[in-house]
Motif scaffolding. Structure first.
Motif, PDB file in Angstrom:
ATOM      1  N   ARG A   1     -24.089  38.387 -13.789  1.00  0.00           N
ATOM      2  CA  ARG A   1     -25.084  38.926 -14.718  1.00  0.00           C
ATOM      3  C   ARG A   1     -25.869  39.981 -13.960  1.00  0.00           C
ATOM      4  O   ARG A   1     -26.682  39.668 -13.113  1.00  0.00           O
ATOM      5  N   GLU A   2     -25.615  41.235 -14.250  1.00  0.00           N
ATOM      6  CA  GLU A   2     -26.131  42.335 -13.440  1.00  0.00           C
ATOM      7  C   GLU A   2     -27.595  42.682 -13.701  1.00  0.00           C
ATOM      8  O   GLU A   2     -28.283  43.132 -12.807  1.00  0.00           O
ATOM      9  N   THR A   3     -28.060  42.517 -14.930  1.00  0.00           N
ATOM     10  CA  THR A   3     -29.427  42.929 -15.242  1.00  0.00           C
ATOM     11  C   THR A   3     -30.225  41.753 -15.795  1.00  0.00           C
ATOM     12  O   THR A   3     -29.652  40.828 -16.385  1.00  0.00           O
ATOM     13  N   PRO A   4     -31.534  41.768 -15.649  1.00  0.00           N
ATOM     14  CA  PRO A   4     -32.359  40.679 -16.181  1.00  0.00           C
ATOM     15  C   PRO A   4     -32.260  40.525 -17.698  1.00  0.00           C
ATOM     16  O   PRO A   4     -32.523  39.439 -18.215  1.00  0.00           O
ATOM     17  N   TRP A   5     -31.870  41.572 -18.397  1.00  0.00           N
ATOM     18  CA  TRP A   5     -31.773  41.481 -19.854  1.00  0.00           C
ATOM     19  C   TRP A   5     -30.753  40.448 -20.305  1.00  0.00           C
ATOM     20  O   TRP A   5     -30.851  39.934 -21.432  1.00  0.00           O
ATOM     21  N   VAL A   6     -29.764  40.158 -19.475  1.00  0.00           N
ATOM     22  CA  VAL A   6     -28.729  39.190 -19.869  1.00  0.00           C
ATOM     23  C   VAL A   6     -28.903  37.835 -19.194  1.00  0.00           C
ATOM     24  O   VAL A   6     -28.084  36.942 -19.388  1.00  0.00           O
ATOM     25  N   TRP A   7     -29.959  37.670 -18.434  1.00  0.00           N
ATOM     26  CA  TRP A   7     -30.208  36.380 -17.791  1.00  0.00           C
ATOM     27  C   TRP A   7     -30.682  35.356 -18.807  1.00  0.00           C
ATOM     28  O   TRP A   7     -31.337  35.669 -19.788  1.00  0.00           O
TER      29      TRP A   7
ATOM     30  N   LEU B   1     -43.391  37.138 -13.286  1.00  0.00           N
ATOM     31  CA  LEU B   1     -43.464  38.548 -13.686  1.00  0.00           C
ATOM     32  C   LEU B   1     -42.212  38.965 -14.452  1.00  0.00           C
ATOM     33  O   LEU B   1     -42.292  39.683 -15.463  1.00  0.00           O
ATOM     34  N   LEU B   2     -41.053  38.536 -13.965  1.00  0.00           N
ATOM     35  CA  LEU B   2     -39.803  38.849 -14.655  1.00  0.00           C
ATOM     36  C   LEU B   2     -39.810  38.269 -16.069  1.00  0.00           C
ATOM     37  O   LEU B   2     -39.416  38.947 -17.029  1.00  0.00           O
ATOM     38  N   ALA B   3     -40.253  37.022 -16.204  1.00  0.00           N
ATOM     39  CA  ALA B   3     -40.301  36.382 -17.520  1.00  0.00           C
ATOM     40  C   ALA B   3     -41.281  37.108 -18.440  1.00  0.00           C
ATOM     41  O   ALA B   3     -41.006  37.299 -19.633  1.00  0.00           O
ATOM     42  N   ARG B   4     -42.418  37.537 -17.897  1.00  0.00           N
ATOM     43  CA  ARG B   4     -43.388  38.278 -18.697  1.00  0.00           C
ATOM     44  C   ARG B   4     -42.781  39.593 -19.185  1.00  0.00           C
ATOM     45  O   ARG B   4     -42.932  39.983 -20.334  1.00  0.00           O
ATOM     46  N   ARG B   5     -42.060  40.266 -18.298  1.00  0.00           N
ATOM     47  CA  ARG B   5     -41.426  41.540 -18.665  1.00  0.00           C
ATOM     48  C   ARG B   5     -40.358  41.339 -19.726  1.00  0.00           C
ATOM     49  O   ARG B   5     -40.187  42.165 -20.627  1.00  0.00           O
ATOM     50  N   LEU B   6     -39.637  40.226 -19.634  1.00  0.00           N
ATOM     51  CA  LEU B   6     -38.581  39.922 -20.600  1.00  0.00           C
ATOM     52  C   LEU B   6     -39.136  39.307 -21.886  1.00  0.00           C
ATOM     53  O   LEU B   6     -38.375  39.049 -22.824  1.00  0.00           O
ATOM     54  N   GLU B   7     -40.446  39.041 -21.895  1.00  0.00           N
ATOM     55  CA  GLU B   7     -41.111  38.405 -23.024  1.00  0.00           C
ATOM     56  C   GLU B   7     -40.500  37.045 -23.327  1.00  0.00           C
ATOM     57  O   GLU B   7     -40.264  36.682 -24.484  1.00  0.00           O
ATOM     58  N   LYS B   8     -40.258  36.277 -22.270  1.00  0.00           N
ATOM     59  CA  LYS B   8     -39.730  34.917 -22.376  1.00  0.00           C
ATOM     60  C   LYS B   8     -40.837  33.931 -22.043  1.00  0.00           C
ATOM     61  O   LYS B   8     -41.754  34.233 -21.282  1.00  0.00           O
ATOM     62  N   SER B   9     -40.738  32.731 -22.545  1.00  0.00           N
ATOM     63  CA  SER B   9     -41.745  31.715 -22.270  1.00  0.00           C
ATOM     64  C   SER B   9     -41.229  30.705 -21.245  1.00  0.00           C
ATOM     65  O   SER B   9     -41.510  29.517 -21.344  1.00  0.00           O
ATOM     66  N   TRP B  10     -40.496  31.195 -20.264  1.00  0.00           N
ATOM     67  CA  TRP B  10     -39.955  30.316 -19.243  1.00  0.00           C
ATOM     68  C   TRP B  10     -41.073  29.776 -18.369  1.00  0.00           C
ATOM     69  O   TRP B  10     -41.974  30.509 -17.961  1.00  0.00           O
ATOM     70  N   VAL B  11     -40.991  28.478 -18.050  1.00  0.00           N
ATOM     71  CA  VAL B  11     -41.960  27.842 -17.159  1.00  0.00           C
ATOM     72  C   VAL B  11     -41.180  27.181 -16.032  1.00  0.00           C
ATOM     73  O   VAL B  11     -40.213  26.464 -16.283  1.00  0.00           O
TER      74      VAL B  11
END
Length: 91
Positions: free
Chosen positions: A42-48, A78-88
Motif C-alpha cells: 500500500r504505497e500511499t496513506p489514502w489506501v491504508w 496526525l496521519l489519521a487527522r489528515r485522512l479524516e479517520k477516527s482511528w484510536v
C-alpha cells in the motif's frame, strides 16, 4: 511515469509546532509509509486501513522504547487527522 508520494505535502495541512517537530513527524511518516508499502503493498496513506497502521505500531515498534512509540503514535494521530479517520491507538 508515477511521481513518488510527497509525505511532506500530504501532512502540511495538519503539521504545527517547531521546525524540528515538523521534520520529525515527516521523517516518521515516511518510515511508516515505507514499512506498510513493503508489508502490504500500500504505497500511499489514502489506501491504508486501520489494520495496516496497527500492524506497524504492534510489530515494528514492539522492541522500541516507550518514548519512541509515543512519538510514533503522535505521528499516526496526525496521519489519521489528515485522512479524516477516527482511528484510536493506545500507547
Amino acid at each position: 511515469m508515477n511521481k513518488p508520494f510527497d509525505m511532506e505535502l500530504f501532512l502540511s495541512g495538519v503539521l504545527s509546532g517547531s521546525h524540528a517537530t515538523r521534520q520529525r513527524h515527516i521523517r516518521q511518516a515516511k518510515i511508516i509509509q515505507a514499512e506498510i508499502a513493503v508489508r502490504w503493498q500500500r504505497e500511499t496513506p489514502w489506501v491504508w486501513q486501520r489494520k495496516h497502521v496497527a500492524w506497524f505500531l504492534d510489530h515494528r515498534m514492539s522492541k522500541r522504547s516507550e518514548e519512541t512509540r509515543y512519538y510514533y503514535v503522535l505521528t499516526v494521530r496526525l496521519l489519521a487527522r489528515r485522512l479524516e479517520k477516527s482511528w484510536v491507538f493506545n500507547l
